[in-house]
Design an enzyme around this catalytic site. Sequence first.
Site, PDB file in Angstrom:
ATOM      1  N   VAL A   1     -18.209  10.655  40.076  1.00 53.83           N
ATOM      2  CA  VAL A   1     -16.820  10.255  39.816  1.00 53.83           C
ATOM      3  C   VAL A   1     -16.264  10.865  38.529  1.00 53.83           C
ATOM      4  O   VAL A   1     -15.050  10.929  38.351  1.00 53.83           O
ATOM      5  CB  VAL A   1     -16.634   8.712  39.788  1.00 53.83           C
ATOM      6  CG1 VAL A   1     -16.806   8.098  41.160  1.00 53.83           C
ATOM      7  CG2 VAL A   1     -17.522   8.055  38.745  1.00 53.83           C
TER       8      VAL A   1
ATOM      9  N   TYR B   1     -20.347  -2.151  27.019  1.00 50.55           N
ATOM     10  CA  TYR B   1     -20.029  -2.373  28.441  1.00 50.55           C
ATOM     11  C   TYR B   1     -18.813  -3.289  28.575  1.00 50.55           C
ATOM     12  O   TYR B   1     -17.889  -3.009  29.340  1.00 50.55           O
ATOM     13  CB  TYR B   1     -21.245  -2.980  29.134  1.00 50.55           C
ATOM     14  CG  TYR B   1     -21.039  -3.372  30.584  1.00 50.55           C
ATOM     15  CD1 TYR B   1     -20.914  -2.404  31.578  1.00 50.55           C
ATOM     16  CD2 TYR B   1     -20.986  -4.715  30.967  1.00 50.55           C
ATOM     17  CE1 TYR B   1     -20.740  -2.764  32.912  1.00 50.55           C
ATOM     18  CE2 TYR B   1     -20.819  -5.083  32.289  1.00 50.55           C
ATOM     19  CZ  TYR B   1     -20.698  -4.110  33.261  1.00 50.55           C
ATOM     20  OH  TYR B   1     -20.528  -4.466  34.579  1.00 50.55           O
TER      21      TYR B   1
ATOM     22  N   ALA C   1     -16.455  -3.711  26.544  1.00 48.67           N
ATOM     23  CA  ALA C   1     -15.239  -2.992  26.132  1.00 48.67           C
ATOM     24  C   ALA C   1     -14.713  -2.135  27.279  1.00 48.67           C
ATOM     25  O   ALA C   1     -13.500  -2.051  27.500  1.00 48.67           O
ATOM     26  CB  ALA C   1     -15.531  -2.125  24.906  1.00 48.67           C
TER      27      ALA C   1
ATOM     28  N   LYS D   1     -15.080  -2.773  30.428  1.00 49.37           N
ATOM     29  CA  LYS D   1     -14.548  -3.654  31.470  1.00 49.37           C
ATOM     30  C   LYS D   1     -13.238  -4.309  31.021  1.00 49.37           C
ATOM     31  O   LYS D   1     -12.349  -4.583  31.840  1.00 49.37           O
ATOM     32  CB  LYS D   1     -15.597  -4.690  31.867  1.00 49.37           C
ATOM     33  CG  LYS D   1     -16.808  -4.061  32.558  1.00 49.37           C
ATOM     34  CD  LYS D   1     -16.410  -3.278  33.811  1.00 49.37           C
ATOM     35  CE  LYS D   1     -17.575  -2.724  34.584  1.00 49.37           C
ATOM     36  NZ  LYS D   1     -17.169  -2.071  35.835  1.00 49.37           N
TER      37      LYS D   1
END
Length: 251
Positions: free
Chosen positions: A68, A159, A161, A163
């Site tokens: 991605v 992590y 941050a 999200k």
Amino acid sequence: MNNAGLLEKKVCLITGTSRGIGRAIAERYAEEGAIVYANARTKGSIDEWSAECSVKNQTIVTPLYFDVTDYAAAKQAVLQIIKEQKRIDILVNNAGIVTHELLSMIQLESLRKMFEVNVVAMIQLIQIISRVMSRQKSGSIINISSIVGVKGITGQLAYSATKGAVISLTKSAAKELASQNIRVNSIAPGMVDTEMCSADSDKSFLERLSNIGMGRLGKPVDIANASVFLGSDLSEYISGQILGVDGCSII
Ligand code: NDP
């Protein structure tokens, strides 16, 4: 699970379907009659599963192999969908990575990598696909965030941050795209029983488990069912929302 045909013939792209939540979303979408483009990184890794899933649900599940974070490859994948289906109705941005580091231990390299996968790649895919959806004047985009992006957590500052960023970008994208009839929502799971979560099986994991009101971990299908709702026309007047699917967690 009963197939109610809630996503009949809807064309969707789901990222990170090699396992866990992404795999469950792809399977539920196929059960509901969607035409599924399932993304994974490793060439050939989901060929067998996607063929079985197509037959089982009498729909089309097509593997799309790309990382991605590779913008050119993501664009190419979207062009393939347009060539084959002429439209894209649903994008589920699920692919994500996590590290467990206290603030003082955070490595810059892993911090950057996590933002690259969890945030930058997500924005890029929304950018590419919202152009297609704008022309159609319809679409639903679902971004998988996390309860820790809402509430924060010890040992996962970086992590959480990323999200938190997913949550705010969801709200802003919803505002920008509403006039094109494109809905953008996020699901914020609590602790879900996948590889990502079991990597976290230490004392704090057990503590957090005790904070789940319903007394159990989430199952990938719990998140998949919420994704069916947000992808379907049942939620056609819902945008800019963050749907917690966390068994009433109090962390
Ligand atoms: P898993 O680690 O089980 O699966 C993550 C998926 O993302 C894998 O398919 C992985 O593919 C894919 N992925 C990672 N990086 C990339 C990349 N660069 N390009 C393409 N695919 C990639 O995680 P979960 O299923 O548990 O998590 C799914 C989502 O839900 C994530 O966004 C996660 O942050 C979120 N979430 C999970 C929770 C949990 O408790 N499990 C709680 C809250 C949110 P590969 O096999 O190639 O590595």
